[in-house]
Design a protein around this motif. Structure first.
Motif, PDB file in Angstrom:
ATOM      1  N   ASP A  95      71.871  36.886  20.227  1.00 13.61           N
ATOM      2  CA  ASP A  95      71.912  36.496  21.588  1.00 13.61           C
ATOM      3  C   ASP A  95      73.019  36.907  22.365  1.00 13.61           C
ATOM      4  O   ASP A  95      73.283  36.636  23.436  1.00 13.61           O
ATOM      5  CB  ASP A  95      71.725  34.775  21.728  1.00 13.61           C
ATOM      6  CG  ASP A  95      72.764  34.295  20.654  1.00 13.61           C
ATOM      7  OD1 ASP A  95      73.904  34.837  20.094  1.00 13.61           O
ATOM      8  OD2 ASP A  95      72.843  32.951  21.007  1.00 13.61           O
ATOM      9  N   LEU A 126      71.066  38.937  38.849  1.00 15.47           N
ATOM     10  CA  LEU A 126      70.930  37.440  38.575  1.00 15.47           C
ATOM     11  C   LEU A 126      71.182  36.701  39.626  1.00 15.47           C
ATOM     12  O   LEU A 126      70.361  35.631  39.947  1.00 15.47           O
ATOM     13  CB  LEU A 126      72.170  37.230  37.504  1.00 15.47           C
ATOM     14  CG  LEU A 126      72.090  38.255  36.244  1.00 15.47           C
ATOM     15  CD1 LEU A 126      73.397  37.742  35.309  1.00 15.47           C
ATOM     16  CD2 LEU A 126      70.903  38.000  35.524  1.00 15.47           C
ATOM     17  N   ARG A 140      66.925  39.194  34.733  1.00 12.14           N
ATOM     18  CA  ARG A 140      67.038  37.930  35.111  1.00 12.14           C
ATOM     19  C   ARG A 140      66.379  36.823  34.011  1.00 12.14           C
ATOM     20  O   ARG A 140      67.321  35.844  34.026  1.00 12.14           O
ATOM     21  CB  ARG A 140      66.594  38.009  36.747  1.00 12.14           C
ATOM     22  CG  ARG A 140      67.080  36.467  37.184  1.00 12.14           C
ATOM     23  CD  ARG A 140      67.206  36.747  38.629  1.00 12.14           C
ATOM     24  NE  ARG A 140      65.512  37.095  39.220  1.00 12.14           N
ATOM     25  CZ  ARG A 140      65.409  37.998  40.199  1.00 12.14           C
ATOM     26  NH1 ARG A 140      66.391  38.615  40.699  1.00 12.14           N
ATOM     27  NH2 ARG A 140      64.149  38.067  40.381  1.00 12.14           N
ATOM     28  N   GLY A 141      65.359  37.054  33.689  1.00 11.54           N
ATOM     29  CA  GLY A 141      64.940  35.938  32.651  1.00 11.54           C
ATOM     30  C   GLY A 141      65.405  35.872  31.449  1.00 11.54           C
ATOM     31  O   GLY A 141      65.119  34.998  30.611  1.00 11.54           O
ATOM     32  N   GLN A 142      66.324  36.973  31.020  1.00 15.58           N
ATOM     33  CA  GLN A 142      66.791  37.160  29.696  1.00 15.58           C
ATOM     34  C   GLN A 142      68.370  36.935  29.700  1.00 15.58           C
ATOM     35  O   GLN A 142      68.898  36.254  28.500  1.00 15.58           O
ATOM     36  CB  GLN A 142      66.480  38.533  29.215  1.00 15.58           C
ATOM     37  CG  GLN A 142      65.259  38.583  28.802  1.00 15.58           C
ATOM     38  CD  GLN A 142      64.759  40.032  28.242  1.00 15.58           C
ATOM     39  OE1 GLN A 142      65.671  40.705  27.847  1.00 15.58           O
ATOM     40  NE2 GLN A 142      63.586  40.166  28.171  1.00 15.58           N
ATOM     41  N   ALA A 144      71.876  35.216  30.615  1.00 12.50           N
ATOM     42  CA  ALA A 144      72.770  34.100  30.998  1.00 12.50           C
ATOM     43  C   ALA A 144      73.981  34.682  31.914  1.00 12.50           C
ATOM     44  O   ALA A 144      74.407  34.244  32.803  1.00 12.50           O
ATOM     45  CB  ALA A 144      73.085  33.047  29.842  1.00 12.50           C
ATOM     46  N   SER A 145      74.778  35.612  31.311  1.00 12.62           N
ATOM     47  CA  SER A 145      75.952  35.997  31.948  1.00 12.62           C
ATOM     48  C   SER A 145      76.419  37.567  31.183  1.00 12.62           C
ATOM     49  O   SER A 145      75.737  37.999  30.404  1.00 12.62           O
ATOM     50  CB  SER A 145      77.176  35.272  31.447  1.00 12.62           C
ATOM     51  OG  SER A 145      77.392  35.217  30.232  1.00 12.62           O
ATOM     52  N   THR A 157      75.404  37.997  27.444  1.00 14.87           N
ATOM     53  CA  THR A 157      75.207  36.851  26.648  1.00 14.87           C
ATOM     54  C   THR A 157      73.746  36.660  27.192  1.00 14.87           C
ATOM     55  O   THR A 157      73.516  36.279  28.349  1.00 14.87           O
ATOM     56  CB  THR A 157      76.185  35.662  26.972  1.00 14.87           C
ATOM     57  OG1 THR A 157      77.263  36.092  26.697  1.00 14.87           O
ATOM     58  CG2 THR A 157      75.559  34.295  26.362  1.00 14.87           C
ATOM     59  N   LEU A 158      72.805  36.248  26.195  1.00 10.92           N
ATOM     60  CA  LEU A 158      71.501  35.868  26.613  1.00 10.92           C
ATOM     61  C   LEU A 158      70.912  34.599  26.482  1.00 10.92           C
ATOM     62  O   LEU A 158      71.927  33.681  26.132  1.00 10.92           O
ATOM     63  CB  LEU A 158      70.508  36.657  25.459  1.00 10.92           C
ATOM     64  CG  LEU A 158      70.766  38.271  25.424  1.00 10.92           C
ATOM     65  CD1 LEU A 158      69.584  38.664  24.602  1.00 10.92           C
ATOM     66  CD2 LEU A 158      70.723  38.973  26.766  1.00 10.92           C
ATOM     67  N   ASN A 159      70.051  34.243  27.246  1.00 10.95           N
ATOM     68  CA  ASN A 159      69.537  32.692  27.324  1.00 10.95           C
ATOM     69  C   ASN A 159      68.947  32.338  25.955  1.00 10.95           C
ATOM     70  O   ASN A 159      69.112  31.294  25.373  1.00 10.95           O
ATOM     71  CB  ASN A 159      68.219  32.530  28.217  1.00 10.95           C
ATOM     72  CG  ASN A 159      69.029  32.656  29.629  1.00 10.95           C
ATOM     73  OD1 ASN A 159      69.989  32.005  29.951  1.00 10.95           O
ATOM     74  ND2 ASN A 159      68.358  33.444  30.451  1.00 10.95           N
ATOM     75  N   ASN A 160      68.465  33.571  25.256  1.00 10.50           N
ATOM     76  CA  ASN A 160      67.569  33.199  23.945  1.00 10.50           C
ATOM     77  C   ASN A 160      67.850  34.394  23.121  1.00 10.50           C
ATOM     78  O   ASN A 160      68.000  35.596  23.564  1.00 10.50           O
ATOM     79  CB  ASN A 160      66.193  32.817  23.969  1.00 10.50           C
ATOM     80  CG  ASN A 160      65.863  31.619  24.852  1.00 10.50           C
ATOM     81  OD1 ASN A 160      66.211  30.512  24.384  1.00 10.50           O
ATOM     82  ND2 ASN A 160      65.529  31.680  25.772  1.00 10.50           N
ATOM     83  N   ASN A 162      67.124  37.866  21.297  1.00  4.65           N
ATOM     84  CA  ASN A 162      66.106  38.843  21.532  1.00  4.65           C
ATOM     85  C   ASN A 162      66.704  40.149  20.783  1.00  4.65           C
ATOM     86  O   ASN A 162      67.200  40.868  21.441  1.00  4.65           O
ATOM     87  CB  ASN A 162      66.009  38.995  22.923  1.00  4.65           C
ATOM     88  CG  ASN A 162      64.849  39.938  23.327  1.00  4.65           C
ATOM     89  OD1 ASN A 162      64.121  40.520  22.497  1.00  4.65           O
ATOM     90  ND2 ASN A 162      64.840  40.070  24.744  1.00  4.65           N
TER      91      ASN A 162
END
Length: 579
Positions: A95, A126, A140-142, A144-145, A157-160, A162
C-alpha cells in the motif's frame, strides 16, 4: 466507381499537400512518417487530456511523440520497460509505492522534469473531481496521498494494497497511462478543467507544429534529453503526422499510393488488395491470421438466473456445440485464432494459459455436437424434428448482440446457425450500441449476449478473473458494478472460485504460485461456464516498408503494434529509413 476513385485520389492529393506542400516544405516525404488517425479531432487546439473521455486529445500524436510515460508494459515479456522512471517498488503490504525518476529529463522548453511535476499533477487529479479522464479517475480512486522524497523519488500512499498500482497507472497497460504535466505551466491555470494547455509541451523528442480537425503534425526537436543522457538515440523520422484517413477504402488507397505508413484496422480482403498493388505492405504475421490479438478476447455471456440456462450442463452443452474454427474461418475471414481460455493470447500470458490447458480445462477449437446433445438429453430434453423439447417447451434462446460492428453480428449469426443445426432454436437480437451497453449488459436484460467482458489481463490473470467473483453479483435489474459478473454467477462453485481469485488479488505480480492457482480456480469456470470464450479479438493494422522499416511484427516482437497507444514512442524510436 469513378466518383469514388476521384474522391480517394483527392484524399491522396491532400496528404501530399500536408507532407510536401504548404505545411512541410522543409521535410521530405522520406523523412516523414504518416500514421492513420481513425477519427476527427473535434478541438485541435485543446490539449487538456484530463477532461477527455475518448482519448482523442492524446492519440493524435500527443502521447506517442510528445508526452512520455514513466514505463511501458511489454506484452511479450510482461515486464515494464523503464522510460521517464527507472524503478517502481512497493512495501511488503503493497500500500506504499516508491517510484524512482530518471535523472536528466527535461521538458522541451528546457525546464527540468522532476518529482515536483509528478506530485503536482497527481494532486491536481486528487483535488479536482471535474477532471474525468479514465486515467485520472482510476488514480483518484487508488491514491490517498503523494509526496516527493527528493527531486527524483516519489512516494504514493494508497487507500488499499495494490500490487498492480504501477502498471495500471503508469505502465501503458492498455491504451494509455496517467500523464505527468509540467508544473511550471499548469500552475498558472485558474481552472484545470477548462485549461486548454495550448501550445502544449512535453518531454518527448517531438514538438507541436500544427493541427486541424483532420491531422496533427509533430516535428523533431533540435535536442532531446534522452539523446543527451545516453538513454536512447534521437529517432530518425524528422516529422510525424497523424492523418485522418477517412475510412477503410481511403486508407487502403493511401497505403497503395505510399502516402500512409501505418494504418488502423482493415479487413483481410482489403489488406490483400493493398498487398497486391503495394508489396511493401506488411502485417503482424506474414500469412494468416495476419492480425495481432487485441486485449479483449470475444466471448458469450450467459445469464445464470434464466432457466434452463441456470443449469451448468446446459451452458456447457452450448460451449460444446460452438465450432470456434468455423467462426475464425468465416466470421473473421481467417484473421484470428480460437480462444482456448478467457485470456488474450500474448507472450506474457502464456504461463497462465499453459497452466489452464495443462490442467485439462482448455477449450477445443472444434465442436463436439454429439457430446453436447448427450448433455441435453441427460437433462431430459428430447429431439423432436428440428429442435429439442421438454414438457411441451422448445429449447430456445435469444442472443443479444451489439449491432455497431459486422464482426459482432457475423459471429453471432454463425453461433446461431451452429445452435440451430444442433437442435436449439436460437435467434440473434441485434441492438444499437447505446442500448447494448446502457441497458442490456449492465442490468442483465439478456439470456445470452456477445461481449468481451473478460478484458483486462495482458500481463497477469487477476484483472480478468477478478471480474467474475461473487462480490460483484447483483440482482437482475440492478446495474452490475463495472460490468463485472454480468452473468450473476453465484453458485457454490462461484464462491470457491472467488476465494482463490481474491487471494490472488494481493499477491505480488510474478509470484510463482499464481499459475497453479489460476488452474485451480479455472476448474470452476470450466465446470459451470458462466461465459463461453470464443475467439481472440483481432486487429489487422498494416505497415508500409516503402519509407520506414523496424515496425513491430511477430518476427520483430519488441512490443505490440498499437501505434495509437502511449507506447507508440517505442515504435517511432525503432523506425529506420528503408534502404
Amino acid at each position: 466507381m469513378k466518383k469514388t476513385t476521384q474522391m480517394l485520389l483527392g484524399t491522396v492529393a491532400m496528404t501530399l499537400a500536408l507532407t510536401g506542400g504548404a505545411f512541410a516544405q522543409d521535410v521530405a516525404r522520406e523523412n516523414t512518417v504518416i500514421f492513420d488517425l481513425d477519427r476527427t479531432i473535434p478541438d485541435p487546439e485543446n490539449f487538456n487530456w484530463m477532461t477527455d473521455g475518448t482519448g482523442i486529445r492524446r492519440m493524435h500524436g500527443a502521447h506517442q511523440a510528445m508526452w512520455e510515460p514513466l514505463f511501458i508494459l511489454n506484452y511479450n515479456t510482461g515486464e515494464m520497460d523503464p522510460w521517464l522512471a527507472t524503478e517502481a517498488a512497493s512495501d511488503d503490504d503493497g500500500d506504499v509505492w516508491t517510484i524512482s525518476l530518471r535523472e536528466g529529463v527535461t521538458w522541451s522548453d528546457g525546464e527540468a522534469f522532476d518529482a515536483d511535476d509528478v506530485v503536482f499533477t497527481v494532486n491536481m487529479a486528487l483535488e479536482n473531481e471535474e477532471l474525468t479522464a479514465r486515467e485520472v479517475a482510476t488514480l483518484r480512486g487508488q491514491v490517498a496521498s503523494v509526496e516527493a522524497l527528493d527531486s527524483h523519488t516519489v512516494q504514493f500512499t494508497l487507500n488499499n494494497p495494490n500490487p498492480r498500482f504501477a502498471v495500471e497507472n503508469f505502465g501503458v497497460r492498455i491504451f494509455g497511462s496517467f500523464l505527468i504535466m509540467p508544473e511550471h505551466v499548469w500552475s498558472a491555470a485558474d481552472d484545470p478543467a477548462t485549461f486548454t494547455f495550448f501550445p502544449p509541451i512535453g518531454t518527448g523528442p517531438y514538438v507541436y507544429a500544427s493541427s486541424a480537425n483532420n491531422r496533427a503534425i509533430w516535428d523533431r526537436a533540435e535536442t532531446w534529453w534522452g539523446a543527451e543522457t545516453g538513454f536512447m538515440e534521437m529517432p530518425e523520422p524528422e516529422r510525424v503526422i497523424f492523418l485522418e484517413s477517412g475510412g477503410e477504402e481511403s486508407r487502403a488507397q493511401l497505403m497503395i499510393a505510399g502516402e500512409l505508413d501505418a494504418a488502423q484496422n482493415l479487413s483481410v480482403g482489403t489488406f490483400e488488395a493493398i498487398q497486391a498493388q503495394n508489396p511493401d505492405a506488411i502485417a503482424w504475421y506474414d500469412s494468416y491470421p495476419f492480425a495481432v490479438a487485441d486485449p479483449c478476447a470475444r466471448q458469450m455471456e450467459i445469464n445464470t438466473t434464466v432457466a434452463p440456462w441456470d443449469n451448468a450442463n446446459m451452458r456447457r452443452a452450448v460451449s460444446m456445440i460452438i465450432d470456434r474454427t468455423q467462426i475464425v474461418n468465416i466470421a473473421a475471414e481467417g484473421a484470428t485464432t480460437a480462444s482456448s481460455t478467457m485470456f488474450a493470447q500474448f507472450g506474457s500470458m502464456s504461463p497462465f494459459i499453459d497452466a489452464v490447458v495443462e490442467a485439462g480445462y482448455g477449450l477445443p477449437a472444434t465442436a463436439d455436437v454429439e457430446g453436447a446433445q448427450a448433455l441435453l438429453e441427460g437433462e431430459g430434453w428430447v429431439r423432436e424434428g428440428d429442435y429439442y423439447m421438454k414438457d411441451g417447451e422448445t429449447l430456445s434462446v435469444e442472443i443479444h448482440v451489439n449491432s455497431a460492428s459486422t464482426e459482432y453480428t457475423r459471429t453471432i449469426d454463425m453461433v446461431v446457425e451452429q445452435l440451430q443445426r444442433a437442435g436449439v432454436d436460437a435467434r440473434s437480437v441485434p441492438v444499437e450500441n447505446g442500448v447494448f451497453w446502457g441497458e442490456v449488459l449492465p442490468f442483465g436484460a439478456f439470456t445470452m449476449s456477445y461481449s468481451w467482458l473478460s478484458c483486462g489481463s495482458v500481463n497477469e490473470p487477476w484483472a480478468s478473473m477478478g471480474r467474475y467473483t461473487v462480490a460483484d453479483v447483483v440482482p437482475v435489474g440492478e446495474r452490475s458494478p463495472g460490468f463485472n459478473n454480468t452473468p450473476r454467477w453465484d453458485t457454490e462453485a462461484a464462491v470457491a472460485y472467488s476465494a482463490i481469485v481474491d487471494e490472488m488479488e494481493t499477491m505480488a505480480l510474478g509470484d510463482p504460485a499464481i499459475p497453479g492457482m489460476v488452474a485451480e480456480a479455472y476448474q470452476h469456470l470450466d465446470a459451470e461456464m458462466p461465459f463461453i470464450p470464443l475467439v481472440q479479438a483481432f486487429k489487422l493494422m498494416p505497415f508500409s516498408t516503402t519509407y520506414w522499416e523496424g515496425w513491430p511484427t511477430a518476427n520483430n516482437y519488441y512490443n505490440h503494434p498499437f501505434f495509437h497507444w502511449n507506447s507508440g514512442h517505442q515504435i517511432i524510436h525503432n523506425l529506420t529509413r528503408a534502404e
